[in-house]
Design an enzyme around this catalytic site. Structure first.
Site, PDB file in Angstrom:
ATOM      1  N   ASP A   1      -4.542 -11.480   6.694  1.00 52.11           N
ATOM      2  CA  ASP A   1      -5.769 -10.967   6.088  1.00 52.11           C
ATOM      3  C   ASP A   1      -5.582 -10.319   4.723  1.00 52.11           C
ATOM      4  OD1 ASP A   1      -4.305  -9.007   7.390  1.00 52.11           O
ATOM      5  OD2 ASP A   1      -6.042  -7.926   8.163  1.00 52.11           O
TER       6      ASP A   1
ATOM      7  N   GLU B   1       3.353  -1.145   7.521  1.00 57.02           N
ATOM      8  CA  GLU B   1       2.539  -0.046   8.033  1.00 57.02           C
ATOM      9  C   GLU B   1       2.908   1.279   7.378  1.00 57.02           C
ATOM     10  OE1 GLU B   1      -0.002  -0.333   9.764  1.00 57.02           O
ATOM     11  OE2 GLU B   1       0.126  -2.098  11.047  1.00 57.02           O
TER      12      GLU B   1
ATOM     13  N   ARG C   1       0.285   3.377   4.859  1.00 55.78           N
ATOM     14  CA  ARG C   1      -0.182   4.645   5.416  1.00 55.78           C
ATOM     15  C   ARG C   1       0.528   5.848   4.790  1.00 55.78           C
ATOM     16  NH1 ARG C   1      -1.811   3.661  11.742  1.00 55.78           N
ATOM     17  NH2 ARG C   1      -1.667   1.397  11.774  1.00 55.78           N
TER      18      ARG C   1
ATOM     19  N   GLU D   1     -12.976  -1.879   9.277  1.00 56.35           N
ATOM     20  CA  GLU D   1     -13.318  -2.999   8.399  1.00 56.35           C
ATOM     21  C   GLU D   1     -14.818  -3.168   8.179  1.00 56.35           C
ATOM     22  OE1 GLU D   1      -9.202  -3.260   9.235  1.00 56.35           O
ATOM     23  OE2 GLU D   1     -10.880  -3.139  10.656  1.00 56.35           O
TER      24      GLU D   1
ATOM     25  N   THR E   1      -5.162  -1.139   1.302  1.00 57.96           N
ATOM     26  CA  THR E   1      -5.711  -1.657   2.555  1.00 57.96           C
ATOM     27  C   THR E   1      -5.784  -0.595   3.642  1.00 57.96           C
ATOM     28  OG1 THR E   1      -5.628  -3.590   4.036  1.00 57.96           O
ATOM     29  CG2 THR E   1      -3.556  -2.431   3.605  1.00 57.96           C
TER      30      THR E   1
END
Length: 649
Positions: free
Chosen positions: A413, A280, A284, A549, A638
């Site tokens: 994913d 994360e 980010r 998404e 992502t």
């Protein structure tokens, strides 16, 4: 008779000889005799004290030398034979220059601190597209990845998956001077940007409303709680602010960007005893800083990215080199979650874009080497099913765990997403990544693809020990966009047909809900039953976290096909956010119930990805300018942070 008198008491004394009128001829022999005589005249206690003081001073000097040596070891200027060879090897650079305008004042001058003005000129700015040229005369910088931090223990735990709670080789090192002064952007001019249209203005208004709440109630903190007008902390690193930097730049919000940049310069400090989740924080924070650097040309963001990336490196010290899920950026202690020694496959294989780009920019090869070793290791593992991977991997053994469970949702994913995007980032040269991606898509078609009833919606389910489950996370809606991106870069045309079908399904996951917003998880009806919808939602799954998404894939589908229906669908979703998630005092809140428009039940949390991804993709979706972050120039991580595509120098 009187007893004899007692002996005279022993007295310590120091004799000082004063020699008046006697000249001094600088004789060393005289000086030695004088000091030795004085020494012999001292008492034993005084001599011991002098010796102790001398020993203490020598010890302090030795320790100071060791400390200074470690601090100055980096710019030693020495190169190994391997590094000398790398210095002579050809490098990589991004494919094309930038297309984004610098935010300007009314007088046309870029509105940035003086330190950064050299990167701007009137008109369009230029992307930082070249890795720094390495000059062996200036020496190199060796960065200690973790150092002695691993000797300490960490106490706090981060449990998350993209905002949801989870239950229990290339490059050389730079000189420090060169690392702090990245090369200037390209001088190739670009056309003037297209002014925002009405729908893009709607996105800007939504962003400013969200930013208003963050700035007023959560400034400098990780997340806004818009309902209670407070904030929440995850890492304590200003997560929302960093995640939104490049969005502000793209939307042309010069004042907001300038204020946020000032906070990064003055307040963002990674020297703190705090645990972060490797995945994360990489996508980010590290991704956000790198993207802000590329779009603005401001070296502040690269300096911060380099510091933060170095502090994440202890995560790769596991026995298998599969990174631990959590690392303390202050102490350098890394560990798996408290309840297991596993990391999720998606976490360890979705940090490569960021570390590879950091390596290219700084010349520090350890960044790229660590993440590419993970990909090679995962490639070689058994336990896959036609390219599909299990959800967990053990950091001790390096093997997959929970075998037989396959999904494109949470915990797996972005593994598939980053196979394709690494191949694109690297100039389409790493065929192993491409082959793994193509094999995985064939595995999806074979094992996970089904059609619902009554409307024959194409969806992606899950497989558990050979048993199919008609369950699809909203996270899976990244796949239509990824498939379309692959077709744009030359992959089989039939991938586009599947992308279109899945895009329709993701839109219906929103449209068939009373609020017009998708649930976190949907179940699909496989049997023709009267008065039943294709999409079913369980009570525990009907929340919406403001996820990006669906609009992410709408952006890719519109950019590649130019079909305006995708823009229309995105506009509907934005209006649903405004109607059911907008908080009047500022900000947007995730909601508990997408099936109750009268009582959506706000959850009092605005995830950082709402500003970093959702609104950014909506703005790009509504743009008619195909050169605005061209898919031939950039690849998005992502977390929607654009990074440049490399080509041979």
């Amino acid at each position: 008779m009187y007893p004899p008198p007692p002996p005279a008491p022993h007295r310590d004394f120091i004799s000082v000889t004063l020699s008046l009128g006697e000249s001094y001829d600088n004789s060393k022999s005289r000086r030695r005799r004088s000091w030795w005589r004085k020494w012999k005249q001292l008492s034993r206690l005084q001599r011991y004290m002098v010796l102790f003081l001398l020993a203490f001073l020598i010890l302090c000097g030795f320790l100071s030398y060791l400390y200074m040596a470690s601090q100055w070891k980096a710019p030693s200027g020495r190169f190994t034979e391997e590094e000398k060879a790398r210095l002579e090897a050809p490098g990589l650079e991004p494919a094309k220059p930038p297309v984004l305008p610098a935010p300007e004042k009314a007088d046309g001058k870029p509105d940035f601190p003086k330190k950064s003005r050299k990167y701007f000129r009137r008109g369009p700015p230029f992307l930082q597209i070249r890795a720094p040229n390495i000059d062996s005369k200036e020496g190199k910088q060796e960065v200690a990845m973790g150092g002695t931090r691993q000797e300490e223990s960490a106490q706090r735990t981060v449990i998350s998956w993209r905002g949801a709670v989870i239950e229990p080789e290339q490059g050389t090192e730079l000189s420090s001077r060169r690392a702090e002064s990245p090369t200037r952007p390209s001088s190739l001019m670009q056309k003037e940007p297209v002014p925002p249209n009405e729908r893009q203005e709607g996105v800007i208004e939504a962003f400013l409303h969200a930013w208003k709440g963050y700035r007023k109630f959560a400034w400098g903190h990780d997340e806004l709680k818009p309902v209670s007008k407070s904030f929440g902390e995850w890492f304590g690193l200003g997560l929302t602010l960093i995640d939104a930097l490049d969005t502000m730049w793209i939307l042309g919000l010069k004042n907001e960007f300038k204020e946020a940049r000032k906070w990064v310069s003055e307040k963002l400090d990674f020297e703190k005893d705090v645990e972060v989740n490797l995945f994360e924080s990489t996508i980010r924070i590290l991704g956000g800083l790198l993207s802000a650097y590329h779009l603005s040309g401001d070296s502040l963001f690269l300096d911060k990215a380099k510091d933060f990336g170095s502090r994440l490196m202890p995560a790769f010290t596991s026995p298998s080199k599969i990174p631990y899920s959590d690392v303390n950026i202050g102490t350098g202690v890394a560990r798996p979650p408290r309840w297991t020694s596993d990391s999720t496959v998606s976490e360890v294989t979705s940090i490569q874009l960021e570390f590879r780009e950091l390596s290219r920019l700084t010349g520090i090869k350890e960044f790229q080497k660590a993440v590419e070793e993970v990909m090679r290791h995962v490639h070689s593992l058994s336990g896959k099913k036609d390219g599909l991977v299990p959800m967990f991997i053990n950091t001790q053994s390096g093997h997959f765990t929970h075998l037989g469970m396959f999904t494109l949702g949470a915990r797996a994913d972005s593994y598939y997403e980053y196979l394709l995007k690494q191949w694109i980032q690297g100039g389409k040269k790493e065929t192993q990544l491409l082959n793994d991606y193509l094999e995985a898509i064939n595995g999806v078609k074979t094992h996970l693809l089904r059609r619902s009833e009554p409307n024959k919606l194409t969806f992606i389910g899950e497989l558990t020990h050979g048993r199919f489950n008609a369950k699809m996370d909203h996270l899976v809606c990244f796949l239509p966009g990824t498939l379309a991106l692959g077709v744009h870069h030359g992959l089989p045309a039939d991938h586009m047909q599947l992308a279109r079908e899945l895009m329709e399904t993701c839109y219906q996951m929103n449209r068939q809900m009373e609020t017009g917003l998708s649930p976190e998880i949907a179940h699909f009806n496989l049997h023709a039953t009267e008065n039943h919808r294709d999409v079913k939602v369980k009570p525990a799954d009907r929340h919406n976290l403001l996820r990006p998404e669906t609009v992410e894939s709408l952006f890719y589908l519109y950019r590649i096909t130019e079909d305006p229906k995708y823009q229309d669908w995105g506009w509907e979703i934005l209006q649903s956010f405004n109607k059911h998630a907008r908080v009047p005092s500022g900000g947007y809140s995730s909601i508990n119930n997408v099936q109750n428009p009268l009582k959506p039940e706000p959850r009092d949390k605005m995830e950082s990805f709402f500003l970093g991804e959702t609104l950014k993709y909506l703005y790009l979706l509504f743009s008619s300018d195909r050169n605005l972050l061209s898919l031939d120039t950039y690849v998005f991580n992502t977390e929607a942070h654009p990074l440049p595509i490399w080509t041979p120098a």
